[in-house]
Design a protein around this motif. Structure first.
Motif, short mmCIF file in Angstrom:
data_model
loop_
_atom_site.label_atom_id
_atom_site.label_comp_id
_atom_site.label_asym_id
_atom_site.label_seq_id
_atom_site.Cartn_x
_atom_site.Cartn_y
_atom_site.Cartn_z
N LEU A 72 0.64 -1.21 0.05
CA LEU A 72 0.03 0.07 0.00
C LEU A 72 0.99 1.43 -0.06
O LEU A 72 1.85 1.55 0.96
CB LEU A 72 -0.77 0.08 1.31
CG LEU A 72 -2.02 1.20 1.33
CD1 LEU A 72 -3.16 1.05 0.32
CD2 LEU A 72 -2.41 1.29 2.96
N PRO A 73 0.73 2.21 -0.90
CA PRO A 73 1.31 3.53 -0.88
C PRO A 73 0.92 4.28 0.74
O PRO A 73 0.06 4.12 1.31
CB PRO A 73 0.72 4.33 -1.99
CG PRO A 73 -0.11 3.48 -2.95
CD PRO A 73 -0.38 2.16 -1.97
N ASN A 74 2.09 4.99 0.87
CA ASN A 74 2.21 5.81 2.11
C ASN A 74 1.16 6.88 1.62
O ASN A 74 1.30 7.43 0.61
CB ASN A 74 3.32 6.10 2.52
CG ASN A 74 4.35 5.12 3.22
OD1 ASN A 74 3.59 4.27 3.86
ND2 ASN A 74 5.38 4.94 2.82
N SER A 75 0.38 7.59 2.68
CA SER A 75 -0.31 8.83 2.14
C SER A 75 -0.40 9.44 3.38
O SER A 75 -0.28 9.18 4.54
CB SER A 75 -1.73 8.20 1.92
OG SER A 75 -2.27 7.49 2.77
N GLU A 111 9.50 8.23 -8.75
CA GLU A 111 8.04 8.96 -8.86
C GLU A 111 8.09 9.62 -7.52
O GLU A 111 8.10 8.96 -6.34
CB GLU A 111 7.17 7.67 -8.84
CG GLU A 111 5.59 8.45 -9.22
CD GLU A 111 4.68 7.32 -9.30
OE1 GLU A 111 3.32 7.93 -9.27
OE2 GLU A 111 4.85 6.24 -9.44
N PRO A 112 7.89 10.86 -7.45
CA PRO A 112 7.68 11.70 -6.42
C PRO A 112 6.26 11.69 -5.71
O PRO A 112 5.50 10.64 -6.55
CB PRO A 112 7.65 13.00 -6.87
CG PRO A 112 7.35 13.05 -8.37
CD PRO A 112 7.70 11.72 -8.69
N PRO A 113 5.84 12.19 -4.64
CA PRO A 113 4.66 12.14 -4.05
C PRO A 113 3.74 12.71 -5.10
O PRO A 113 4.08 13.56 -5.66
CB PRO A 113 4.78 12.80 -2.78
CG PRO A 113 6.06 12.67 -2.36
CD PRO A 113 7.14 12.58 -3.65
N MET A 127 2.55 8.29 -1.64
CA MET A 127 3.71 8.09 -2.22
C MET A 127 4.04 6.44 -2.22
O MET A 127 3.95 5.91 -1.31
CB MET A 127 5.11 8.97 -1.40
CG MET A 127 6.48 8.76 -2.10
SD MET A 127 7.56 9.62 -1.01
CE MET A 127 7.41 8.75 0.58
N LYS A 128 4.81 6.13 -3.53
CA LYS A 128 4.79 4.69 -3.78
C LYS A 128 6.45 4.04 -3.66
O LYS A 128 6.66 3.07 -3.82
CB LYS A 128 4.32 4.29 -5.08
CG LYS A 128 3.07 4.42 -5.44
CD LYS A 128 2.66 4.09 -6.67
CE LYS A 128 1.19 4.33 -6.94
NZ LYS A 128 0.78 3.86 -8.47
N THR A 129 7.30 5.37 -3.35
CA THR A 129 8.71 4.87 -3.16
C THR A 129 8.88 3.75 -2.69
O THR A 129 8.67 3.80 -1.19
CB THR A 129 9.50 6.27 -2.90
OG1 THR A 129 8.75 7.37 -3.72
CG2 THR A 129 10.73 5.80 -3.06
N ILE A 134 14.06 5.22 -0.15
CA ILE A 134 14.13 6.36 0.92
C ILE A 134 15.25 6.12 1.68
O ILE A 134 15.80 7.20 2.20
CB ILE A 134 12.61 5.90 1.67
CG1 ILE A 134 11.43 6.36 0.68
CG2 ILE A 134 12.63 6.88 2.77
CD1 ILE A 134 10.06 5.79 1.21
N ARG A 135 15.64 4.85 2.02
CA ARG A 135 16.87 5.06 2.82
C ARG A 135 18.13 5.43 2.26
O ARG A 135 18.96 5.83 3.15
CB ARG A 135 16.79 3.33 3.48
CG ARG A 135 15.73 3.20 4.41
CD ARG A 135 15.82 1.30 4.57
NE ARG A 135 14.98 1.03 5.31
CZ ARG A 135 14.38 -0.01 5.41
NH1 ARG A 135 15.02 -1.01 4.74
NH2 ARG A 135 13.36 -0.37 6.06
#
Length: 832
Positions: A72-75, A111-113, A127-129, A134-135
């Motif tokens: 699931l993407p973060n939102s 892909e950005p937010p 955001m699907k990154t 991210i790290r």
């Protein structure tokens, strides 16, 4: 800012249960050691039910199921009713999006937010990154720090996209009275609070300045303030605490948090004329986001794949129906109720809606609302009128389990009778009732248009799954009209809340909307585990006779304190209840005592700050049994005061209300202070438009920067200083607190939105009354300071003094050692 500085946090993903029947430890920690990515997202019965349950065609099911198995993407959401939050959104777009967009990984741009198109004004983003990206790249670490800081300030809410949908369909306007029945941990409550608040900040400024303001779009008759009220309720003691933590950051005086079982939520009494019939509060809007099996959270909750069972939905159907009944009773005629779950199972959704409407008297009493005009960008599917019900049968001891799909109650009864003859040791779920099945064909005027319900599936806009139904109460519901063919034990006048804990407590959902931590476990609704069902499902479409209907004895206004315990089968023993539920006999007592309008201390405070006489003096409360102004003074709205004062002695469990306005300021020489009370950051913006004294204007970014990075900078009554325009205004001011106002302005040295801070004038220094974390958040927002060093002159001075004292003691000790050595040597010589 109107927003406070302590972030609430949706704890886990929602949808499972807190406790349940059986001998296992239902609150045990998740002890598995394998990574989540290694756990297969497979469950034969879970997949088979939704593939064959008449929910969607095969092609769409494949797309949906593929999406269900992905992460699931973060939102997150910007709080859209606040001008400062919208300004923060622009900072986010201009500062962080370009930096993230420039990142490449494995030769491909990251892909950005992105703004979620289903919601207006670019307020919702996801955001699907991947975590590896991210790290690895600093822009994401900076973005994460920004999210954490703004969430703490109340400008951003970390929330799953589908969880944001139900409040939109309530269509809340400022001035409305709203109830969130199952509110914890509070992200939806925060949305509702923002809607009730509306844009009152600008209206209050105009009202305070005696400037006409637009009163359209809500009830702002209280000098520009919204007259509405939100009551956010949860049955679990600790979850109610989480709820308080979430909503407190909004600094909303029109809010009460309660702790009650939603299915028997007590009636709230209102003032009535002597000799007249008692009056009870009815709600314009109610959100019933009920406990559910949570299979729509499978993208963030791996336990759904491991532990899904059809008994989850069957075991919750009656509880969900009871909560919905109670909500409809408390709703005003013409009011709107939104029923929602994060489950795809029609047993928990369409079946509950149909049962409730039938029991209330049909479409003439309660009607499903067509809502295609709300959130038109939301891709949705209509509710179901046909579905199959899944159940399992097993031999005694849980052996030889089989799955069955039934199209009707008749088919279930026929199959059960067949097995009773051919395989008498086989049993079905006792939770199977007629109400969980689709309705037979009816005349058009009597047919319940379940297609007006809404289903949001994961593949439609890359989210979790959710069910939403909007109900309007067309007429009063009478006791005699609440009849059903379903085995439901509704609350009666004899129900006592403090007896054996109801099923609502034992089955309370555990997983919440946030996706930061997905390690919580959920429990079963029945005694036995369903993990080892190995047989394929069968479809049983035979028919049999319907059983006799049962009558639900339900009182529209259940009392706060009952007299006898309900002995229904829906009760469970206290030993099976979760250990974190605190019985009312042991719960912490919260006191809410209002101060009289002519309280002399409040009068002195108002005189010190020059507060307009129109600002209400009778809405201040303290939280101690004796009603003494010991430390903190809270402010609430008028309706909040009415509800608290009328019901605090009737057994209602109030957990929180009020915004901190004043805090006692303790110093060694209190005689130097004309007003020993300081303004509090949480409530200062409510009072600021009405004050005429002790106003300090900050017009320079450099001045604000210095006050943020330095605590207690020196400022004498006379002589030079380094605080620019703020120092000039403060030099002639006597000690005490003041309002430091910052107005929105254009240009390089301008500010993106209005701000107001409490500023304390000491005899020889000043201090912005904002803690370190909030200072850092403001520095990051306005000055892009990523790791600012906050200098505390008082602490530094104290540390320096302590160091000198320590050094002096060491020096004295060394001298003493030397003297002792000389004396000892002298003694030695003398002795020789």
């Amino acid at each position: 800012m109107r927003g406070g500085h302590r972030s609430g946090n949706r704890n886990r993903g929602r949808g499972a249960f807190r406790g349940g029947r059986g001998g296992k430890n239902r609150n045990a920690r998740d002890t598995r050691t394998e990574p989540w990515s290694n756990i297969p997202r497979e469950n034969m019965f879970f997949e088979s039910y939704y593939r064959r349950g008449i929910f969607m065609d095969e092609h769409e099911f494949e797309a949906m199921w593929k999406s269900m198995a992905s992460d699931l993407p973060n939102s997150f959401r910007f709080t859209g009713t606040k001008s400062d939050a919208l300004a923060v959104r622009e900072i986010f777009k201009k500062r962080y999006i370009p930096n993230i967009t420039s990142v490449t990984f494995d030769g491909e741009p990251v892909e950005p937010p992105r703004a979620v198109s289903a919601f207006p004004d670019e307020l919702v983003w996801d955001m699907k990154t991947h975590k590896k990206v991210i790290r690895r790249f600093p822009p994401f670490a900076e973005f994460q720090k920004f999210l954490v800081a703004e969430a703490a300030s109340g400008n951003i809410s970390r929330q799953e996209v589908v969880s944001m949908i139900p409040p939109h369909f309530l269509d809340v306007k400022p001035g409305m009275v709203v109830l969130d029945m199952c509110a914890a941990p509070g992200s939806k409550s925060a949305q509702l609070a923002e809607m009730i608040h509306g844009d009152e900040e600008d209206r209050v400024k105009n009202a305070a300045a005696n400037t006409p303001f637009d009163s359209e779009g809500g009830d702002y008759s209280d000098d520009g303030r919204s007259t509405g009220l939100l009551i956010a309720n949860d049955t679990d003691y600790k979850r109610a605490g989480m709820l308080v933590h979430q909503v407190k950051r909004l600094n909303f005086p029109n809010l009460i948090v309660t702790q009650h079982d939603a299915a028997i939520f007590p009636s709230i009494e209102l003032p009535s004329a002597p000799g007249q019939r008692r009056q009870f509060l009815k709600f314009d809007r109610i959100l019933a986001d009920v406990p559910c099996s949570g299979d729509g959270t499978a993208r963030k909750n791996i336990n759904v794949w491991q532990k899904w069972t059809p008994k989850d939905g069957l075991g919750l159907h009656n509880l969900q129906l009871r909560i919905l009944f109670r909500g409809l009773q408390m709703l005003k005629k013409g009011g709107r109720l939104v029923y929602s779950t994060c489950s795809m199972n029609p047993v928990e959704n369409e079946a509950v809606i149909a049962s409730a409407i039938e029991a209330c008297g049909g479409n003439s009493k309660v009607q499903l609302v067509e809502c295609s005009d709300l959130l038109p960008g939301l891709i949705r599917r209509p509710g179901l009128n046909k579905w199959k019900v899944f159940d399992t049968s097993a031999l005694s001891g849980g052996q030889d389990k089989k799955g069955h799909l039934f199209t009707s109650w008749e088919a279930f009864c026929t199959t059960k009778e067949k097995f009773a003859k051919e395989d008498p040791d086989r049993s079905f779920s006792p939770k199977m009732t007629e109400g969980v099945f689709p309705r037979s064909e009816a005349a058009e005027e009597e047919r319940i248009p379940l297609e007006r319900c809404m289903r949001v599936y994961p593949h439609l806009q890359d989210t979790g799954a959710f069910f939403i139904a909007v109900l309007e109460k067309k007429d009063d519901i009478k006791i005699a009209q609440i009849k059903s063919t379903h085995d439901v034990a509704a609350p009666t006048q004899s129900t006592q809340e403090n007896s054996a804990l109801p099923e609502a407590l034992a089955l309370k959902r555990k997983l919440e909307d946030a996706d930061e931590d997905q390690s919580t476990k959920r429990s079963k609704t029945d005694d036995e585990s369903e993990e080892n069902i190995g047989m394929a499902m069968t479809e049983d479409d035979q028919n049999s006779e319907l059983p006799a209907s049962s009558v639900i004895d339900e009182t529209p206004e259940p009392p706060v304190n009952g007299s006898t315990a309900n002995k229904s089968a829906d009760r469970v023993s206290a030993k099976t209840a979760p250990t974190n539920l605190q019985p009312s006999s042991q719960k912490q007592i919260e006191y809410f005592e209002y101060l009289p309008a002519d309280d002399p201390i409040i009068a002195d405070i108002f005189d010190f700050f020059g507060v307009d006489k129109r600002f209400p003096r009778d809405r201040f409360l303290v939280r101690n049994k004796d009603g003494l102004m010991l430390n903190k003074v809270y402010y609430t709205s008028e309706l909040t005061k009415t509800v608290i004062t009328m019901n605090k002695d009737r057994g209602m469990r109030f957990v929180h209300c009020g915004v901190i306005m004043f805090v006692s300021h303790k110093i060694k020489t209190p005689d130097q202070l004309k007003c020993p009370w300081r303004l509090q950051d949480e409530g200062i913006k409510i009072l600021a438009p009405w004050a005429s004294k002790r106003i300090i204007e900050c017009t320079s970014k450099m001045t604000l920067y210095k006050l943020l990075v330095e605590m207690f900078p020196k400022l004498n009554q006379e002589g030079p200083h380094h605080l620019n325009e703020v120092g000039d205004q403060l030099q002639s001011l006597e000690p005490g607190c003041s309002f430091m106002k910052v107005e929105k302005s254009e240009g390089e040295d301008g500010f993106p939105f209005d701000m107001v801070f409490p500023l304390w004038r000491h005899p020889g220094s000043v201090n912005l009354m904002v803690d370190k974390e909030d200072r850092k958040a403001t520095l990051l927002r306005l000055f892009n300071e990523k790791d600012p060093v906050i200098k505390n002159h008082v602490a530094d001075k104290a540390a320096e003094k302590a160091l000198k004292e320590k050094e002096n003691k060491q020096d004295e000790g060394e001298k003493a050692d030397e003297t002792s050595h000389v004396e000892a040597n002298g003694m030695e010589i003398s002795e020789e």
